[in-house]
Each structure stands twice: as C-alpha cells, then as structure tokens.
Motif scaffolding. Structure first.
Motif, PDB file in Angstrom:
ATOM      1  N   LYS A 231     175.341 118.653 -13.624  1.00 32.15           N
ATOM      2  CA  LYS A 231     173.906 118.924 -13.662  1.00 32.15           C
ATOM      3  C   LYS A 231     173.576 119.787 -14.866  1.00 32.15           C
ATOM      4  O   LYS A 231     174.379 120.619 -15.279  1.00 32.15           O
ATOM      5  CB  LYS A 231     173.484 119.628 -12.381  1.00 32.15           C
ATOM      6  CG  LYS A 231     173.651 118.726 -11.170  1.00 32.15           C
ATOM      7  CD  LYS A 231     173.022 119.335  -9.945  1.00 32.15           C
ATOM      8  CE  LYS A 231     173.304 118.443  -8.752  1.00 32.15           C
ATOM      9  NZ  LYS A 231     172.188 118.362  -7.823  1.00 32.15           N
ATOM     10  N   VAL A 232     172.375 119.594 -15.394  1.00 37.00           N
ATOM     11  CA  VAL A 232     171.907 120.437 -16.502  1.00 37.00           C
ATOM     12  C   VAL A 232     171.486 121.774 -15.901  1.00 37.00           C
ATOM     13  O   VAL A 232     170.629 121.821 -15.016  1.00 37.00           O
ATOM     14  CB  VAL A 232     170.722 119.777 -17.237  1.00 37.00           C
ATOM     15  CG1 VAL A 232     170.233 120.694 -18.363  1.00 37.00           C
ATOM     16  CG2 VAL A 232     171.117 118.412 -17.784  1.00 37.00           C
ATOM     17  N   ASN A 233     172.124 122.834 -16.388  1.00 40.27           N
ATOM     18  CA  ASN A 233     171.825 124.175 -15.877  1.00 40.27           C
ATOM     19  C   ASN A 233     170.612 124.736 -16.626  1.00 40.27           C
ATOM     20  O   ASN A 233     170.654 124.934 -17.830  1.00 40.27           O
ATOM     21  CB  ASN A 233     173.074 125.037 -16.079  1.00 40.27           C
ATOM     22  CG  ASN A 233     172.953 126.393 -15.423  1.00 40.27           C
ATOM     23  OD1 ASN A 233     171.843 126.850 -15.143  1.00 40.27           O
ATOM     24  ND2 ASN A 233     174.077 127.030 -15.190  1.00 40.27           N
ATOM     25  N   VAL A 234     169.528 124.952 -15.888  1.00 43.87           N
ATOM     26  CA  VAL A 234     168.271 125.402 -16.489  1.00 43.87           C
ATOM     27  C   VAL A 234     167.913 126.769 -15.918  1.00 43.87           C
ATOM     28  O   VAL A 234     167.915 126.963 -14.703  1.00 43.87           O
ATOM     29  CB  VAL A 234     167.122 124.404 -16.174  1.00 43.87           C
ATOM     30  CG1 VAL A 234     165.812 124.874 -16.789  1.00 43.87           C
ATOM     31  CG2 VAL A 234     167.469 122.999 -16.649  1.00 43.87           C
ATOM     32  N   VAL A 235     167.603 127.719 -16.806  1.00 44.34           N
ATOM     33  CA  VAL A 235     167.084 129.015 -16.364  1.00 44.34           C
ATOM     34  C   VAL A 235     165.662 129.133 -16.904  1.00 44.34           C
ATOM     35  O   VAL A 235     165.378 128.745 -18.042  1.00 44.34           O
ATOM     36  CB  VAL A 235     167.959 130.189 -16.854  1.00 44.34           C
ATOM     37  CG1 VAL A 235     167.351 131.532 -16.432  1.00 44.34           C
ATOM     38  CG2 VAL A 235     169.374 130.071 -16.299  1.00 44.34           C
ATOM     39  N   THR A 236     164.757 129.629 -16.055  1.00 42.03           N
ATOM     40  CA  THR A 236     163.356 129.773 -16.457  1.00 42.03           C
ATOM     41  C   THR A 236     162.943 131.233 -16.354  1.00 42.03           C
ATOM     42  O   THR A 236     163.556 132.007 -15.627  1.00 42.03           O
ATOM     43  CB  THR A 236     162.431 128.938 -15.558  1.00 42.03           C
ATOM     44  OG1 THR A 236     162.426 129.510 -14.243  1.00 42.03           O
ATOM     45  CG2 THR A 236     162.895 127.487 -15.465  1.00 42.03           C
TER      46      THR A 236
ATOM     47  N   LEU B 201     157.517 127.722 -13.756  1.00 43.09           N
ATOM     48  CA  LEU B 201     158.272 126.833 -14.637  1.00 43.09           C
ATOM     49  C   LEU B 201     159.452 126.219 -13.879  1.00 43.09           C
ATOM     50  O   LEU B 201     159.766 125.046 -14.059  1.00 43.09           O
ATOM     51  CB  LEU B 201     158.774 127.597 -15.871  1.00 43.09           C
ATOM     52  CG  LEU B 201     157.694 128.171 -16.796  1.00 43.09           C
ATOM     53  CD1 LEU B 201     158.341 128.876 -17.993  1.00 43.09           C
ATOM     54  CD2 LEU B 201     156.734 127.093 -17.271  1.00 43.09           C
ATOM     55  N   ALA B 202     160.081 127.011 -13.000  1.00 42.01           N
ATOM     56  CA  ALA B 202     161.223 126.502 -12.227  1.00 42.01           C
ATOM     57  C   ALA B 202     160.775 125.373 -11.305  1.00 42.01           C
ATOM     58  O   ALA B 202     161.455 124.347 -11.182  1.00 42.01           O
ATOM     59  CB  ALA B 202     161.864 127.629 -11.423  1.00 42.01           C
ATOM     60  N   SER B 203     159.618 125.554 -10.677  1.00 43.02           N
ATOM     61  CA  SER B 203     159.132 124.533  -9.750  1.00 43.02           C
ATOM     62  C   SER B 203     158.871 123.216 -10.489  1.00 43.02           C
ATOM     63  O   SER B 203     159.288 122.148 -10.030  1.00 43.02           O
ATOM     64  CB  SER B 203     157.850 125.023  -9.069  1.00 43.02           C
ATOM     65  OG  SER B 203     157.308 124.006  -8.261  1.00 43.02           O
TER      66      SER B 203
ATOM     67  N   SER C 293     165.069 130.769 -11.549  1.00 43.22           N
ATOM     68  CA  SER C 293     164.083 131.579 -12.259  1.00 43.22           C
ATOM     69  C   SER C 293     164.570 133.027 -12.343  1.00 43.22           C
ATOM     70  O   SER C 293     165.172 133.531 -11.399  1.00 43.22           O
ATOM     71  CB  SER C 293     162.744 131.529 -11.516  1.00 43.22           C
ATOM     72  OG  SER C 293     161.888 132.552 -11.968  1.00 43.22           O
ATOM     73  N   ILE C 294     164.319 133.668 -13.478  1.00 39.39           N
ATOM     74  CA  ILE C 294     164.672 135.092 -13.604  1.00 39.39           C
ATOM     75  C   ILE C 294     163.705 135.937 -12.775  1.00 39.39           C
ATOM     76  O   ILE C 294     164.124 136.715 -11.930  1.00 39.39           O
ATOM     77  CB  ILE C 294     164.618 135.539 -15.089  1.00 39.39           C
ATOM     78  CG1 ILE C 294     165.629 134.748 -15.939  1.00 39.39           C
ATOM     79  CG2 ILE C 294     164.807 137.050 -15.194  1.00 39.39           C
ATOM     80  CD1 ILE C 294     167.034 135.256 -15.937  1.00 39.39           C
TER      81      ILE C 294
ATOM     82  N   LEU D 283     163.753 127.953 -20.254  1.00 42.83           N
ATOM     83  CA  LEU D 283     162.326 127.659 -20.350  1.00 42.83           C
ATOM     84  C   LEU D 283     161.553 128.967 -20.285  1.00 42.83           C
ATOM     85  O   LEU D 283     161.597 129.669 -19.272  1.00 42.83           O
ATOM     86  CB  LEU D 283     161.887 126.744 -19.199  1.00 42.83           C
ATOM     87  CG  LEU D 283     162.607 125.396 -19.081  1.00 42.83           C
ATOM     88  CD1 LEU D 283     162.140 124.662 -17.828  1.00 42.83           C
ATOM     89  CD2 LEU D 283     162.344 124.533 -20.317  1.00 42.83           C
ATOM     90  N   LYS D 284     160.872 129.310 -21.386  1.00 45.03           N
ATOM     91  CA  LYS D 284     160.074 130.534 -21.359  1.00 45.03           C
ATOM     92  C   LYS D 284     158.586 130.209 -21.363  1.00 45.03           C
ATOM     93  O   LYS D 284     158.170 129.125 -21.777  1.00 45.03           O
ATOM     94  CB  LYS D 284     160.447 131.445 -22.528  1.00 45.03           C
ATOM     95  CG  LYS D 284     160.156 130.906 -23.904  1.00 45.03           C
ATOM     96  CD  LYS D 284     160.438 132.007 -24.940  1.00 45.03           C
ATOM     97  CE  LYS D 284     159.897 131.612 -26.302  1.00 45.03           C
ATOM     98  NZ  LYS D 284     159.957 132.707 -27.282  1.00 45.03           N
TER      99      LYS D 284
END
Ligand SMILES: [Zn+2]
Length: 293
Positions: A21-26, A31-33, A47-48, A75-76
């Motif tokens: 899976k692509v690991n995404v941090v927002t 943005l996470a939703s 999400s942070i 994602l910022k």
C-alpha cells in the motif's frame, strides 16, 4: 543465483510491490478522509493533527517524523496554515518523500492587499487557508490527491481515476442534499471565534459578521468582547460558532450578555461525533447551525 531463482525473485518482488500500500501522511483529518476515498484499498493514510486540534498550531513530535520517514506521500494544506509540517518533513530525513500542497489549485479568498505586519495578527499572506470547508474545493483537493497517487503508484492509475469519479458523483449527491438542508440557515448572521468559515459561508449563504478573536490568532480582549456584544444586539445575530479547540469562556460571556446562542462548530473531520468523513462533516455543521437558530 541460478536463472530460475533470479526470475522467481524478480517476479516475487514485483508482486510484493504491486500489493504494497502507498503510505500517505496528511497534515489534517480532512485531507486524510479525502485521500482514503481516492486511494481506497491501495493506500494507508494517517493524519498528524487530530480532528479536534487547531490546524494552525501542532506540536512537532519526533514520533511524527518517524511516521513521515516511512511515508511515500505527504499531503499538506499549504497557504501557511500548517507551517509546522515543514520541521516534521525535514526531521523525517525522507529524501524520497513526495510532498503535495493540496491548496495548489484552490482560488483563495481574503488575499491581503498591501503590507502585512504583526499588528494584523496571524494573517496568512496567501489568503484565508480554511479552504476545505467549501465542498467545491473538496473536489479540487480530490483531483490533486488523485494526481499525486497516480504519480507515485501508476500501476493503480485506473483505480484512482475511478475513485475520483465516484467521489465527485457522491459529492454532487451530497451537495444537493446540503443545499436543501441549508435553506434553514441561508442568510443567517453569525459570529465565529476564529475566521475559519469564509469558504463555508460562501457555499451555504451564511453571513459571518465578526469574530470573538480581535485579530486572527489573538486572544479575546475586554474591549473587543464589548464591541461583539453590541454588534450582536444591533444586528440581531443569533449564533456564536466556536471551533472545538477554543475556550468557551468568552463566547459564553458574550452569549449571556447578548442573547445569542453558543454552538460548537467542527471545522474538521473527527472534530465532533458524527463527522467521521469529509461528507458527514458538512451534515454536522449545517445541522448544528440549523438546530441553534
Ligand atoms: Zn485561520
């Protein structure tokens, strides 16, 4: 290595990559939703900031850097609201990280003209950064995220395109329902604690007349509070909207003196019960405003 073994390992690693899976941090839950809806089964998103947290001020913790170190995409929000993301990204020492500014295609409101100085409070030079609170901007954010995911994971381009189309059609269905529901709040005048709502106000026909903060990011003062009480009385303002991360003390004083009602308004996903994703967030905000008037 024998040729057969080499081919086996090549195929094995290709298969493993395809399934990873692509690991995404927002920066934020909103943005996470949206990233979860666009990424579907092909992404892992965290999400942070929490949904109840002030998105302007997030404490930079080493554990966040560790999380970003393992991420492929960050994602910022951009527009200077999540300046705290920069030290987290730098601290992660993740040279391969793809950082995406989700505000890149947004038409900003309230871009200051002329010089900005400290006397104006925490004014953002690129305009008001609370842009995710207009559903039409949600569609723009979703497209930006779909492009980013396709860039890092082209093998699943078709899935991201399909999820984007589905997001946009669901959004249109929700928008029709929100427009109908928001008839109950169209034209109402409100005061909010912080200037978080210009995009929401434009989308749903609400008039934000003033703020509990005398200036963005500045604590209430007795003289400004007195001014807000007078304004509420003379303009027949019914509602004081308060984001979940501000103290209720001054809003409650203003309510007592003016007769307006205090309502907690969540600007982010997970900021209140029932606001568990980007779509239900708008339901909760509209319902709370409608119930208070
Ligand atoms: Zn702000």
């Amino acid at each position: 290595m024998k040729p057969f073994t080499a081919i086996f390992w090549l195929l094995f690693s290709l298969a493993a990559n395809a399934n990873a899976k692509v690991n995404v941090v927002t920066s934020t839950t909103d943005l996470a939703s949206i990233a979860r809806m666009i990424g579907g089964d092909n992404v892992d998103v965290t999400s942070i900031a929490r949904g109840t947290a002030d998105p302007h001020f997030v404490e930079v913790l080493p554990s966040y850097m560790v999380r970003v170190q393992k991420a492929k995409v960050y994602l910022k929000l951009g527009m200077d609201i999540d300046r705290w993301a920069a030290p987290i990204i730098d601290g992660s020492r993740n040279g391969k990280l793809v950082v995406v500014d989700c505000s890149q295609n947004i038409a900003p409101l309230e871009v200051p003209t002329g010089k900005i100085d400290a006397s104006m409070g925490d004014v953002h030079p690129h305009g008001n950064p609370h842009y995710w609170l207009d559903p039409d901007n949600g569609a723009i954010i979703a497209s930006t995220i779909a492009d980013a995911l396709t860039g890092v994971d082209p093998a699943h381009a078709a899935a991201y395109a399909a999820n984007l189309a589905s997001f946009k059609s669901q959004l249109e269905t929700h928008k029709a329902a929100w427009q109908q529901k928001s008839e109950a709040i169209r034209g109402i005048k409100i005061v909010t604690y912080h200037n978080s709502w210009p995009y929401f106000a434009r989308a749903f026909g609400v008039e934000v007349e003033d703020f509990v903060e005398p200036l963005p990011g500045i604590e209430p003062t007795p003289s400004h509070t007195a001014h807000v009480i007078e304004l509420i009385k003379t303009h027949q303002i019914q509602i004081i909207g308060v984001e979940p991360y501000f103290s209720m003390r001054t809003p409650e004083t203003i309510a007592r003196e003016s007769g307006a009602k205090v309502v907690q308004l969540p600007p982010s996903v997970d900021g209140a019960p029932g606001a568990q994703d980007y779509f239900s967030l708008f339901d909760v905000i509209i319902d709370r405003l409608a119930a208070a008037r």
